[in-house]
Design an enzyme around this catalytic site. Structure first.
Site, PDB file in Angstrom:
ATOM      1  N   ARG A   1     -10.545 -61.835   7.381  1.00 44.51           N
ATOM      2  CA  ARG A   1     -12.002 -61.748   7.278  1.00 44.51           C
ATOM      3  C   ARG A   1     -12.468 -62.610   6.109  1.00 44.51           C
ATOM      4  NH1 ARG A   1     -16.161 -56.821   5.858  1.00 44.51           N
ATOM      5  NH2 ARG A   1     -18.030 -58.045   6.306  1.00 44.51           N
ATOM      6  N   HIS A   2     -13.600 -63.245   6.284  1.00 47.79           N
ATOM      7  CA  HIS A   2     -14.193 -64.038   5.201  1.00 47.79           C
ATOM      8  C   HIS A   2     -14.437 -63.152   3.978  1.00 47.79           C
ATOM      9  CE1 HIS A   2     -18.170 -62.240   5.700  1.00 47.79           C
ATOM     10  NE2 HIS A   2     -17.975 -62.341   7.010  1.00 47.79           N
TER      11      HIS A   2
ATOM     12  N   GLU B   1     -19.284 -64.548  14.482  1.00 44.57           N
ATOM     13  CA  GLU B   1     -19.607 -63.123  14.496  1.00 44.57           C
ATOM     14  C   GLU B   1     -20.552 -62.794  15.651  1.00 44.57           C
ATOM     15  OE1 GLU B   1     -18.969 -60.077  14.168  1.00 44.57           O
ATOM     16  OE2 GLU B   1     -19.008 -59.843  11.985  1.00 44.57           O
TER      17      GLU B   1
ATOM     18  N   HIS C   1     -14.618 -62.969  11.256  1.00 41.45           N
ATOM     19  CA  HIS C   1     -15.617 -62.026  10.749  1.00 41.45           C
ATOM     20  C   HIS C   1     -15.211 -60.579  11.022  1.00 41.45           C
ATOM     21  CE1 HIS C   1     -18.265 -65.514  10.326  1.00 41.45           C
ATOM     22  NE2 HIS C   1     -17.675 -65.919  11.440  1.00 41.45           N
TER      23      HIS C   1
ATOM     24  N   ARG D   1     -19.130 -69.368   5.914  1.00 41.99           N
ATOM     25  CA  ARG D   1     -18.386 -68.381   5.129  1.00 41.99           C
ATOM     26  C   ARG D   1     -16.913 -68.300   5.534  1.00 41.99           C
ATOM     27  NH1 ARG D   1     -22.357 -65.671   8.227  1.00 41.99           N
ATOM     28  NH2 ARG D   1     -21.632 -63.981   9.570  1.00 41.99           N
TER      29      ARG D   1
END
Length: 179
Positions: free
Chosen positions: A7-8, A75, A143, A51
């Site tokens: 995940r970012h 996302e 995401h 991101r």
């Protein structure tokens, strides 16, 4: 062969960001660099949102690792809720928010991407990653919602379980993918 989902990091935003193209905060960069320190992958695939993609580009360059950007890993699009703080949603429409958390398939946000479309685009993206992972270890930078959905698909869990899957910023999630 392995697939790791990452995940970012933090963006300093506190709402459903969805497909808004937020950059990482300084904390987010630190979180991600710490998460991957000492680890290596043979390939990196990333969401096209900043991101994720900016960190993936940095990591690929630093480790001389092939990188592929895949917009299908973006996302979920939260429709009218995108960019609205969860606290505001809770005040304004607590019932709809509760129904979404309990059953996101049956109760999506107003104007949101359908859950079927979200599942299908992520599944197709992971099918391609699995081909790449047949001969290598692949890092997928994506995401929180995408990781939750992919884990539900891979683990044969109902989508109502998504709210209970912990996916902190910069967390790694090994994934056994087969459709």
């Amino acid at each position: 062969m392995s697939i790791d989902l990452l995940r970012h990091g933090d963006t300093a935003q506190r709402s459903y960001r969805g497909q808004l193209d937020d950059p990482l905060s300084a904390l987010g960069w630190t979180q991600l660099r710490d998460a991957v320190r000492g680890r290596r992958w043979n390939r990196i695939v990333s969401s096209s949102l900043a991101r994720c993609a900016r960190f993936a580009e940095e990591l690929a360059a630093a480790t001389d690792t092939p990188l592929r950007i895949d917009p299908r890993l973006m996302e979920y699009h939260f429709g009218e809720w995108q960019g609205v703080p969860v606290e505001t949603l809770a005040e304004r429409d607590a019932d709809a928010l509760g129904r979404f958390w309990a059953d996101p398939v049956a109760h999506p946000p107003p104007g949101a991407e359908t859950f079927e479309a979200f599942r299908e685009r992520l599944s197709l993206a992971l099918d391609d990653v699995a081909v790449e992972a047949a001969t290598s270890n692949v890092l997928v930078v994506t995401h929180g919602g995408a990781i939750r959905l992919l884990r539900c698909v891979a683990e044969a869990r109902p989508f109502g379980d998504m709210a209970g899957i912990d996916v902190p910023h910069a967390s790694l999630h090994p994934l056994a993918w087969s459709r």
